[in-house]
Design an enzyme around this catalytic site. Structure first.
Site, short mmCIF file in Angstrom:
data_model
loop_
_atom_site.label_atom_id
_atom_site.label_comp_id
_atom_site.label_asym_id
_atom_site.label_seq_id
_atom_site.Cartn_x
_atom_site.Cartn_y
_atom_site.Cartn_z
N ASP A 1 -4.24 -2.10 7.60
CA ASP A 1 -4.95 -1.01 7.30
C ASP A 1 -5.95 -1.16 5.75
O ASP A 1 -6.61 -0.24 5.33
CB ASP A 1 -4.13 0.35 6.73
CG ASP A 1 -2.97 -0.06 5.63
OD1 ASP A 1 -3.07 -1.35 5.26
OD2 ASP A 1 -2.48 0.71 5.22
N TYR B 1 -7.12 -8.92 -1.41
CA TYR B 1 -5.85 -9.64 -1.48
C TYR B 1 -6.29 -11.13 -1.95
O TYR B 1 -5.48 -11.91 -2.47
CB TYR B 1 -5.05 -10.05 -0.14
CG TYR B 1 -4.21 -8.81 0.11
CD1 TYR B 1 -2.87 -8.67 -0.29
CD2 TYR B 1 -4.93 -7.54 0.92
CE1 TYR B 1 -2.17 -7.51 -0.26
CE2 TYR B 1 -3.75 -6.26 0.80
CZ TYR B 1 -2.47 -6.51 0.52
OH TYR B 1 -1.77 -5.26 0.81
#
Length: 442
Positions: free
Chosen positions: A170, A265
């Protein structure tokens, strides 16, 4: 119109009520006849299930509802298994984060040694779910969004190559929703994206509206200044301070390659020293979640059970989980929706390992995903991805062969870890902490 039977594996998760509400909100697009919850932790699941039962009674009493810890009961007669399990729960996540930090290394749920530790716990759990599904509902599909998705996807590629499992994340969805808000669009579905990478490790290379107008310049201008921070109050899930920092940090990640837009990330790999400097080794993200979402969801569920009514409940629909319904619909109705999935490369990225599990756009229909061709990728991304995919493959190899050596190599190879010595110290602590969860290494 056919109605579907859905099993949510990981029924005791704090995300389950939001997903149930989201499914009920989409019944016109994806009708249900049965909704089941499965978890090995009965006590946790009972609280979530008790609230979900009330929610269903109020919103869709015609849907049969069941919560069980019995695999046969859970997996019999299902069309889709939606899997979001966390082996070891938040107590183990806390150790995943705190053990690396003790040695000055990034402590994060899916990146670096913490992600590796979590992966070593998750592989067996996800394989068990696949085996139950294939035994009791062989025609069903598993939509897996259990983390760490990259390691889980590599394990299923190696160990269950013919299983009907789709691995999806997601995070790109959440970032694309922010992009849409930056652009003033109603929804991310007004954009067509090109993206490539590994899970939690990728880049957008092209974003256009449905007329084909290039939206990248406007996005880049915003990201260069503010990262993915959008101050319009439009996000329920990523509101904690740590998430705001992550979205802001995207501007520094972007500066490394201004031709693309990065997944958030990447900050853990590009700026591990800064991440560690900003981390509190005694109070990590796991503690934030336990004190925040965990308490909130369980308190709300208990209130619903007590009142036998959702009136005044603050539980909200997990809007951005609707990508799971899009994926299920694509398979059920052959919609050919374009979605980012984690699939075997097989030449989609032409200058990259064909067996790597890459995250790229796919057209999804009733046969599953058809990956789109990406072509060659630049040296910078290729080098980073080769290092990271090697980490993931070594972790899976270590799990299969129960090899201490391979896992030490995997941790040493992670871009977040400074040396083989530190890798070994972290590994030895993680082995101690994960007794009973990992295979015994030798």
């Amino acid at each position: 119109m056919k109605k579907f039977s859905i099993l949510i594996a990981g029924g005791g998760s704090t995300f389950t009520p939001g997903i149930v509400l989201m499914l009920l909100d989409n019944l016109d697009k994806f009708p249900l006849r049965k909704l089941k919850l499965y978890d090995i932790d009965k006590e946790r699941q009972d609280t979530i299930a008790g609230a979900c039962e009330v929610i269903l009674r109020e919103k869709a009493p015609e849907i049969e509802f069941l919560a069980t810890t019995d695999p046969e009961e859970a997996f019999t007669d299902v069309d889709f298994v939606m899997a979001h399990i966390r082996v070891g729960k938040y107590a183990m996540r806390e150790l995943d984060e705190k053990i690396p930090l003790k040695y000055g290394v990034v402590g994060q749920e899916t990146c670096g040694p913490g992600g590796i530790a979590y992966g070593m716990r998750s592989i067996g759990g996800v394989l068990e779910l696949i085996d139950y599904m294939e035994k009791y509902s062989p025609d069903a599909w598993m939509l897996n969004y259990s983390n760490p998705a990259a390691i889980v996807a590599e394990a299923t590629r190696r160990l269950r190559p013919h299983s009907k499992i789709l691995n999806i994340c997601d995070m790109p969805v959440a970032i694309e929703e922010r992009m849409a808000r930056i652009l003033g669009l109603k929804s991310r579905k007004e954009m067509t994206v090109r993206y490539y990478g590994l899970n939690h490790f990728g880049w957008w290379t092209d974003i256009r509206d449905k007329e084909g107008n290039d939206l990248m310049p406007k996005l880049k201008e915003h990201v260069a200044k503010y990262g993915y921070v959008v101050n319009d109050g439009g996000d329920n899930q990523h509101v904690d301070a740590s998430w705001q920092d992550t979205f802001l940090k995207a501007r520094d990640v972007y500066a490394l390659d201004p031709d693309t837009l990065p997944n958030t990330y990447l900050k853990y790999y590009f700026f591990p020293d800064e991440v560690v400097a900003h981390s509190n080794p005694d109070y990590t993200r796991a503690n934030e979640v336990m004190d925040g979402r965990e308490k909130f969801v369980f308190t709300e569920c208990k209130k619903i059970i007590e009142n036998q009514s959702t009136e005044g409940s603050a539980l909200h629909i997990d809007e951005h989980a609707s990508y799971i319904v899009d994926l299920a619909r694509a398979i059920a109705y052959n919609t050919h929706e374009r979605m980012l999935l984690i699939v075997e490369n097989k030449g989609a990225i032409s200058n990259f390992d064909p067996t790597a599990m890459v995250e790229i756009p796919c057209i999804v229909g009733s046969n599953g995903p058809e990956p789109l061709s990406i072509g060659e990728i630049p040296q910078f991304q290729k080098g980073l991805m080769e290092q990271q995919v090697s980490v993931e493959k070594l972790v899976v190899e270590a799990w299969i062969t129960k090899s201490y050596q391979k896992l030490w190599q995997a941790i040493t190879l992670s871009k977040t870890v400074p040396s083989a010595k530190v890798a070994k110290q972290i590994l030895d602590d993680l082995i101690e902490a994960n007794k009973g969860y990992w295979p015994e290494l030798h």
